[in-house]
Design an enzyme around this catalytic site. Structure first.
Site, PDB file in Angstrom:
ATOM      1  CD  GLU A 102      -1.908   2.239  -3.881  1.00  0.00           C
ATOM      2  OE1 GLU A 102      -3.080   3.072  -4.076  1.00  0.00           O
ATOM      3  OE2 GLU A 102      -1.616   2.643  -2.935  1.00  0.00           O
TER       4      GLU A 102
ATOM      5  CG  ASP B 174      -1.907   0.630   1.213  1.00  0.00           C
ATOM      6  OD1 ASP B 174      -3.044   0.916   0.419  1.00  0.00           O
ATOM      7  OD2 ASP B 174      -2.075   2.290   2.125  1.00  0.00           O
TER       8      ASP B 174
HETATM    9  C1  NOJ Z   1      -4.371   2.918  -0.576  1.00  0.00           C
HETATM   10  C2  NOJ Z   1      -5.681   1.962  -0.604  1.00  0.00           C
HETATM   11  O1  NOJ Z   1      -5.356   1.032  -2.401  1.00  0.00           O
HETATM   12  C3  NOJ Z   1      -6.864   2.382  -0.158  1.00  0.00           C
HETATM   13  O2  NOJ Z   1      -7.955   1.645  -0.136  1.00  0.00           O
HETATM   14  C4  NOJ Z   1      -6.495   2.960   0.983  1.00  0.00           C
HETATM   15  O3  NOJ Z   1      -7.217   4.136   1.321  1.00  0.00           O
HETATM   16  C5  NOJ Z   1      -5.101   4.911   1.733  1.00  0.00           C
HETATM   17  N1  NOJ Z   1      -4.406   3.781   0.453  1.00  0.00           N
HETATM   18  C6  NOJ Z   1      -4.680   4.299   2.517  1.00  0.00           C
HETATM   19  O4  NOJ Z   1      -4.176   3.021   3.009  1.00  0.00           O
END
Ligand code: NOJ
Length: 571
Positions: A282, A223
């Site tokens: 990500e 993440d």
């Molecule tokens: C990216 C995640 O995909 C999202 O759902 C989340 O709110 C944020 N990061 C914070 O963790």
């Protein structure tokens, strides 16, 4: 039980030093299906999806034909951000099950030949995490506060935040605690950012990676992988100064080069397993910097969000695919393709909204859609789904791995009509409702046309399901030759026999709104994003199409897969 998948062809040529081909890592050409656990299937009827619910749908996943399942967070959480506020990284939320249930899920999927990827959320913990509770109790200057980013406020009495930075979800990025200090949170106030200069923080995540790897998990989705390390030396820049700074690896908050020191340590741990554990970043960074995350000595793979942000437009698709294959080759990784996930308006809905006038950067337009939600009155549902099916077949033909999001195989649209008092996404509250947030793509799945919560569970659903879900229910689509579910099943089954790691070649079409590429074994993919039919040339046999039809014609808003009658192996 459905039989395990046949092994995908070993065509991705990783060579060991003496020149012998070895078995390619599974993730390079995989179809990975994202499960958002709290909205997938609810076995205990409490309205919240759970691990046993996923186990109960393991045959569905096998029949769909996916290679891997990525589980969004299932850890203990106060659900301030849909589980991305993690209170304990090495446990299961009791409302979702137990560690033994998770083990049973890994076994159920592995038995069916499906790999398991779990989500790691390292930028921030939940404010309920033991460390943050300790930091609050221990007070200013304590060792416990060092694990986070605490600062004194500004103004004569420190009652103003250290900076004017805004959180990603809107509102200030600093929150004040009882003794007057402030802590940094790039997301919700319940998600304090960790201090990645702290050795204990780094070591603890290595422990977490080992914990899940030891339990048989095959890979990790990381993440906001680009935000962990920060340069917070004083004086801190203002929000305007931050915005003006180049994102060249030295930005104080984003995409710093030194984050790869963290991932080098992770990679050592991941590579200590046989087979090495996979990881996908990500990382919302400039395209040119994506390969840094996808290098084998870093995480190994990184999401490419360009198609997710693009219009359903053949010329854009061609340009973005060309660019991303080039980027992937720079890192030595395979590319990834994503059209939908739990953070964006579903692609069937995006494509049913009026097209932009082309004058704005598609990245901005995409961000706008995802924050604003779909204005339902402007939505052309049929067109959106038609183009979504076409786009899905377009990406499934590409070299690299494809990430699917739960419910897209049912042709689901975004649920726009969620009352304010049922909305859960912190974005909604933090922007005073100006941005509706992401609940519309997280509504529990419809498994059956009949029954309370459309077969999601024996109780209700934690987000309200609209009546039109009945038309999309899995049991309605099962066996219907024209349904979206059947299309996905057939596409994934065919792809399993056709996919290789080899690059594609573009075939000229003489039209801006038609794109055509060919893969090894004479696999042709033709996408028409215009309105006029396109007749494909050559001795081609139609394998599959996103709309019913026959012969060489590819109608507007559709994709067809063909196979050359002449070709055996090469292009
Ligand atoms: C990216 C995640 O995909 C999202 O759902 C989340 O709110 C944020 N990061 C914070 O963790």
């Amino acid at each position: 039980m459905t039989a395990p998948h046949p092994t995908a062809p070993a065509t991705d040529t990783d060579l060991v030093p003496d020149g012998h081909a070895v078995v390619p890592p599974w993730w390079r050409q995989a179809v990975v299906y994202q499960v958002y656990p709290r909205s997938f299937a609810d076995a205990d009827g409490d309205g919240l999806g759970d691990i046993a619910g996923i186990v109960s749908r393991a045959d569905y996943l096998a029949e769909l034909g996916v290679d891997a399942v990525w589980l969004s967070p299932f850890y203990p959480s106060a659900l301030a951000d849909g589980g991305y506020d993690v209170a304990d990284y090495r446990d299961v939320d009791p409302r979702l099950g137990t560690l033994e249930d998770l083990d049973a899920l890994v076994t159920a999927l592995h038995t069916r030949g499906i790999k398991v990827v779990v989500d790691i959320v390292p930028n921030h913990t939940s404010d309920q995490h033991r460390w943050f509770q300790e930091a609050l109790a221990a007070g200013r200057g304590s060792a416990a506060r060092e694990r986070y980013i605490f600062r004194e406020g500004t103004g004569p009495d420190g009652s103003l935040p250290p900076t004017d930075w805004e959180s990603t979800f809107g509102g200030p990025a600093w929150t004040r605690v009882a003794d007057g200090q402030w802590y940094l949170h790039n997301f919700a106030a319940e998600q304090p950012d960790l201090n990645w200069d702290h050795r204990e923080v780094r070591d603890d995540f290595l422990t977490t990676l080992r914990f899940w790897s030891d339990r048989g998990v095959d890979g990790f989705r990381i993440d906001v992988a680009h935000m962990l390390t920060k340069d917070l030396s004083e004086p801190l820049p203002s929000a305007a100064e931050l915005k003006a700074l180049p994102r060249d690896g030295n930005h104080p908050l984003h995409d710093r080069d030194d984050v790869h020191e963290v991932y080098a340590e992770w990679r050592t741990v991941l590579n200590s397993y046989d087979p090495p554990r996979a990881a996908v970043a990500e990382a919302w960074v400039d395209s040119a910097r994506v390969p840094l995350y996808a290098r084998p000595e870093s995480l190994g793979q990184s999401f490419n969000f360009d198609l997710l942000l693009a219009e359903p437009d053949a010329a854009q698709f061609r340009r973005l695919v060309t660019d991303n294959l080039e980027l992937a080759s720079r890192s030595g990784s395979s590319s990834t393709w994503v059209l939908s996930n739990h953070d964006v308006v579903r692609h069937a809905t995006r494509y049913g909204l009026p097209r932009g006038d082309g004058s704005r950067d598609p990245r901005e337009r995409g961000a706008d859609w995802l924050l604003r939600g779909g204005p339902e009155e402007e939505l052309d549902r049929d067109l959106g789904l038609r183009l979504a099916r076409a786009a899905t077949l377009f990406v499934l033909g590409l070299p690299g791995s494809t990430y699917l999001y739960q419910g897209e195989e049912l042709g689901l649209h975004e649920v726009a009509d969620i009352p304010a008092d049922r909305r859960q996404d912190p974005t909604f509250a933090r922007t005073g409702g100006a941005h509706v947030g992401r609940d519309g793509c997280r509504v529990p799945l419809p498994w059956t046309a009949e029954g309370g919560s459309f077969g999601f569970g024996a109780g209700g659903a934690h987000l309200p399901q609209p009546a039109w879900f009945a038309r999309h229910a899995a049991d309605v689509q099962d066996g219907d030759p024209d349904s979206t579910l059947t299309l996905y099943r057939r596409a994934l089954a065919l792809r399993r026999t056709l996919q290789t790691a080899e690059r594609l070649e573009w075939v000229g079409t003489g039209r801006e709104d038609v794109v055509h590429y060919v893969r090894p074994h004479g696999w042709h993919v033709v996408t028409n994003t215009g309105t006029e039919p396109y007749r494909v040339a050559g001795d081609l046999e139609r394998l599959l199409a996103s709309v019913p039809g026959d012969g060489p014609d590819v109608p507007g808003g559709s994709t067809a897969w063909f196979r050359s009658r002449r070709s055996s192996a090469g292009l």
